[in-house]
Design a protein around this motif. Structure first.
Motif, PDB file in Angstrom:
ATOM      1  N   VAL A  57      49.572  45.143  40.512  1.00  0.00           N
ATOM      2  CA  VAL A  57      50.362  45.290  41.739  1.00  0.00           C
ATOM      3  C   VAL A  57      49.959  46.566  42.472  1.00  0.00           C
ATOM      4  CG1 VAL A  57      52.674  45.731  42.645  1.00  0.00           C
ATOM      5  CG2 VAL A  57      52.327  43.931  40.943  1.00  0.00           C
ATOM      6  N   TYR A 117      53.148  39.870  40.371  1.00  0.00           N
ATOM      7  CA  TYR A 117      54.577  39.895  40.067  1.00  0.00           C
ATOM      8  C   TYR A 117      54.935  38.722  39.151  1.00  0.00           C
ATOM      9  CZ  TYR A 117      55.915  43.663  43.258  1.00  0.00           C
ATOM     10  OH  TYR A 117      56.076  44.893  43.869  1.00  0.00           O
ATOM     11  N   GLN A 174      49.285  39.947  45.130  1.00  0.00           N
ATOM     12  CA  GLN A 174      50.396  40.807  44.748  1.00  0.00           C
ATOM     13  C   GLN A 174      51.537  39.970  44.193  1.00  0.00           C
ATOM     14  OE1 GLN A 174      51.490  43.869  47.561  1.00  0.00           O
ATOM     15  NE2 GLN A 174      53.609  43.887  46.861  1.00  0.00           N
ATOM     16  N   ARG A 188      48.137  46.792  46.246  1.00  0.00           N
ATOM     17  CA  ARG A 188      48.708  47.561  47.358  1.00  0.00           C
ATOM     18  C   ARG A 188      47.739  48.640  47.841  1.00  0.00           C
ATOM     19  NH1 ARG A 188      54.956  48.887  45.513  1.00  0.00           N
ATOM     20  NH2 ARG A 188      55.819  46.781  45.796  1.00  0.00           N
TER      21      ARG A 188
END
Length: 335
Positions: free
Chosen positions: A69, A86, A82, A73
């Motif tokens: 993650v 998760y 992303q 980003r």
């Protein structure tokens, strides 16, 4: 006979001290309500974790999920990855809770999150560069499929159904990604130079020189070679973990006897389902990194991103080349 917690030495293993396995007992989360109970003895280490090794091997998922993650980003990868990381995190968390409690609701969180994350990757694989109508249809279809699997699995409560559904979805996604990788990077599968030149001229795009075309072909073949190594490594980890897990299922009584004989901590090495967690965690992480890299290739941005993977036993990342340049620049200034 040794008392509980006392180090002793076995006659046939004189150089290996061990702690006898405590007996299984009821724990904080008793009784067991899940439809599965793995080969690890229940509550032998702590009353708060039903299967302590099967629980804590999921920490790898949590660490790599957070790592993925943050990398997505920081380096501006597509948002779908992303979300996928998760989902990867949720798989690890669900599995941790399931093995800690052996409760049916936690089993559903563990197993169904695997299905949902794979459906998401299926959407990412098949929807790229497709018309809006197709993407909408695919999203509705996969959402409906996920709902169907959820309801039917809850009705059957048969783990084999879940395992087959997950294996089928994963196989489809991986094969589709392999095909896309080959078509995008293997020069012989692309249009001929003349066809590509004419197509670019019609679209008003710059036509690459012969030297540039040779550079791109060499670059893409090198990328393809590394990608295939990543795929082979990831699949080997995944299938190897699956094989160990099956040995754990079929020879559970024998493995339990061996663990009782060699004691703790050596018996931890014979926890086959724990090895499944570690190996599939690595395999799934490699697949997500491969997917990120492949997406940048399809977006014609492979010169702007770089695979950082110093050794095969490390965990790779896809980073912006500009961030490496800045890092090297600052390092030189510091020196």
């Amino acid at each position: 006979m040794p008392t509980h917690g006392q180090f002793v030495t076995m006659e046939h293993w004189p150089h290996f001290p061990f702690i006898p396995y405590p007996p299984s007992k009821a724990g904080y989360w008793s009784p067991v309500t899940s439809t599965l109970n793995w080969c690890e003895e229940d509550y032998y280490a702590t009353p708060y974790s039903a299967e302590v090794i099967n629980s804590f091997t999921n920490l790898l998922f949590l660490w790599l999920g957070i790592k993925g993650v943050l990398n997505t980003r920081k380096h501006g990868h597509d948002s779908v990855f992303q979300v996928a990381f998760y989902g990867y995190l949720l798989v690890g968390l669900g599995s941790f809770l399931f093995h800690s409690t052996l409760k049916y609701p936690m089993q559903l969180v563990d197993e169904l999150s695997m299905i949902y994350t794979t459906c998401l990757m299926c959407y990412a694989s098949f929807s790229y560069m497709r018309p809006l109508g197709f993407r909408a249809f695919l999203a509705i279809f996969l959402a409906g499929l996920a709902v169907f699997i959820t309801l039917y699995y809850h009705y059957l409560q048969d783990p084999v159904f879940h395992q087959n559904a997950y294996a089928l979805l994963t196989t489809i996604v991986v094969i589709r990604s392999m095909y896309t990788m080959e078509v995008a990077l293997r020069p012989k599968w692309r249009k001929s130079r003349e066809e590509d030149r004419l197509a670019r001229e019609k679209q008003g795009l710059p036509v690459p020189s012969k030297e540039r075309q040779e550079f791109e072909n060499t670059r893409d073949l090198k990328t393809l070679k590394t990608m295939w190594f990543m795929v082979a490594y990831g699949l080997s980890m995944f299938l190897g973990g699956f094989g160990i897990w099956n040995l754990d299922n079929h020879f559970c009584s024998t493995l339990r006897q061996w663990r009782q004989t060699i004691g703790l901590p050596w018996g931890i090495l014979l926890e086959g389902h724990g090895w499944w967690h570690l190996m599939t965690g690595i395999g799934a992480y490699l697949y997500l990194v491969w997917g990120i890299w492949l997406r940048h290739v399809l977006n014609k941005e492979q010169d702007n991103y770089l695979l950082v993977w110093s050794h095969f036993w490390n965990f790779p990342e896809i980073v912006r080349t500009s961030s490496i340049t800045k890092s090297n620049g600052s390092s030189k200034k510091n020196h």
